[in-house]
Write a protein that holds these residues in place. Sequence first.
Motif, PDB file in Angstrom:
ATOM      1  N   ASP A  73      25.042  -4.157  24.634  1.00 36.52           N
ATOM      2  CA  ASP A  73      24.169  -3.166  25.255  1.00 36.52           C
ATOM      3  C   ASP A  73      24.207  -3.264  26.781  1.00 36.52           C
ATOM      4  N   ASN A 128      27.948   1.667  17.898  1.00 35.34           N
ATOM      5  CA  ASN A 128      26.979   2.746  17.814  1.00 35.34           C
ATOM      6  C   ASN A 128      26.701   3.269  19.216  1.00 35.34           C
ATOM      7  N   LYS A 164      24.126   2.994  20.978  1.00 33.76           N
ATOM      8  CA  LYS A 164      23.380   2.039  21.804  1.00 33.76           C
ATOM      9  C   LYS A 164      24.321   1.061  22.490  1.00 33.76           C
ATOM     10  N   SER A 172      24.117  -0.311  12.048  1.00 30.52           N
ATOM     11  CA  SER A 172      22.702  -0.723  12.013  1.00 30.52           C
ATOM     12  C   SER A 172      21.732   0.417  12.266  1.00 30.52           C
ATOM     13  N   GLN A 196      21.318   2.113  14.852  1.00 27.74           N
ATOM     14  CA  GLN A 196      20.801   2.137  16.221  1.00 27.74           C
ATOM     15  C   GLN A 196      21.411   3.291  17.004  1.00 27.74           C
ATOM     16  N   THR A 197      20.623   3.885  17.873  1.00 27.06           N
ATOM     17  CA  THR A 197      21.093   4.987  18.694  1.00 27.06           C
ATOM     18  C   THR A 197      20.727   4.752  20.148  1.00 27.06           C
TER      19      THR A 197
END
Length: 474
Positions: A299, A366, A368, A398, A400-401
Amino acid sequence: MRARPTRRTALTAGALAATSPLLPAYAAEADPAARPGTPTDDPWSRVPAILARIRPPRFPQHRYDIRDFGAVGDGVTKNTAAIRRAIEACHRAGGGHVVVPAGGRFLTGAIRLRSRVNLRVDGTVLFSTDPADYLPMVLTRWEGTECWNYSPFVYAHGERDLAVTGHGTLDGQGMDGPWKSWRDPGGGQPADQAELRRMGEQGVPVEQRLFGAGHFLRPNMVQFYRCRNVLIQDVTVLEPAMWTLHPVLCTNVLIKDVDVIGRINNSDGVDPECCADVLITGCRFHTEDDSVAVKSGRDEDGHRVGVPSRNIVVRDCVFSGRWGGIAVGSEMSGGAYDIFAEDCRINPLDFPGRHNPRHPVFLKTNTKRGGAIDGVYVRDFTGRQIDRDCVYLTTRYSGQTGPYPAVIRDVRVEHMVHDGARRALHLEGLASDPFGPVRVAHCDFTGMSEPNLIEAAPELRLHKVYVNGSEVHV
């Protein structure tokens, strides 16, 4: 199957012979063929140049038996100070081999390696189950985010020419210490994990990300941080507390003929993170997570460091890990380019897993994470009896965005033969971020219980791909 050199003949004298003591850091920009996004007719033509740069370090012949520095191999006496004295003496004298002799079980806390030192393990290094033995804290990376935490069991920072070799064992006693309870429901790791991720996302200075005593982030087993010219060869590595072999921001890494066996959750085999010029060859993995997982930070903190993993070659390995065989991600925000894997076996009868593996090829990101997976090339994999899908690419990992593009492009899988799985191919893309070119060719999948599932892969190309005896097309 193509006729081509075996692993041992392909590792030419130029790749593995005794060489100059230090190598310059590899600048990918100097080689146009190695730049991300540069198309070539045959990406495998880049491998010989990568292997030529991967050269194991050489060491003076001086030997430093840890017993001469007070170590006792009774499995009870704590030898942390004695091993440290031997390493420091070897380093000060210009280098050599610090020897853990055969026949002994040498209990220790954290081991910190220095430049020009080969830790030669012929006996057993038995790591303490007391977290206090991994203090003081060191600068580390934990699941892709930098922080100060317990020392990895074997650690080096900013060193050159270092190795762990020998036919002995590094035993982390991961299931015997408190480590599993930290991760289990009610343990302290989830709260610390969430706090570290918050710090990374909000840009808290790394020197303020202090964990260690009173906290519950499990240490890695072996971590070399910002090191050059690294060799890990022949040893058996048992029962880590978490990730097993974890080179971070390293250049010129050879991991050869190593067995990694772990039962604890997240006991990845090898996680090269933000590394360049890495060869993993002849290794066997029996883990509770991915066998080889290429990473490059997580991230916002991964973007801050901003270093990709690139030019990584995996050959002649056995994957009995619980999740992926060759995986990329999910911590890959710095990007991953030019990953090559060939001649590997998945869950073979002569080295079966406690549980079936899930994905021989597993690419995961993803929106994120951001970053890009650009250039993953797999050929000549054989396998049997996995729980899920042979080739699984997902940009929805997972659930996640976030605000970043999720990029997976230039993936090629060729000459895979596999019997027994849920699906041959599962490509799980996003309409906003469809997969770039994906080519699957000359593959034979039998014993598949469900049809392929393809979403948001407009550039998928199949050539002579057979599922349960029938050729399949896009």
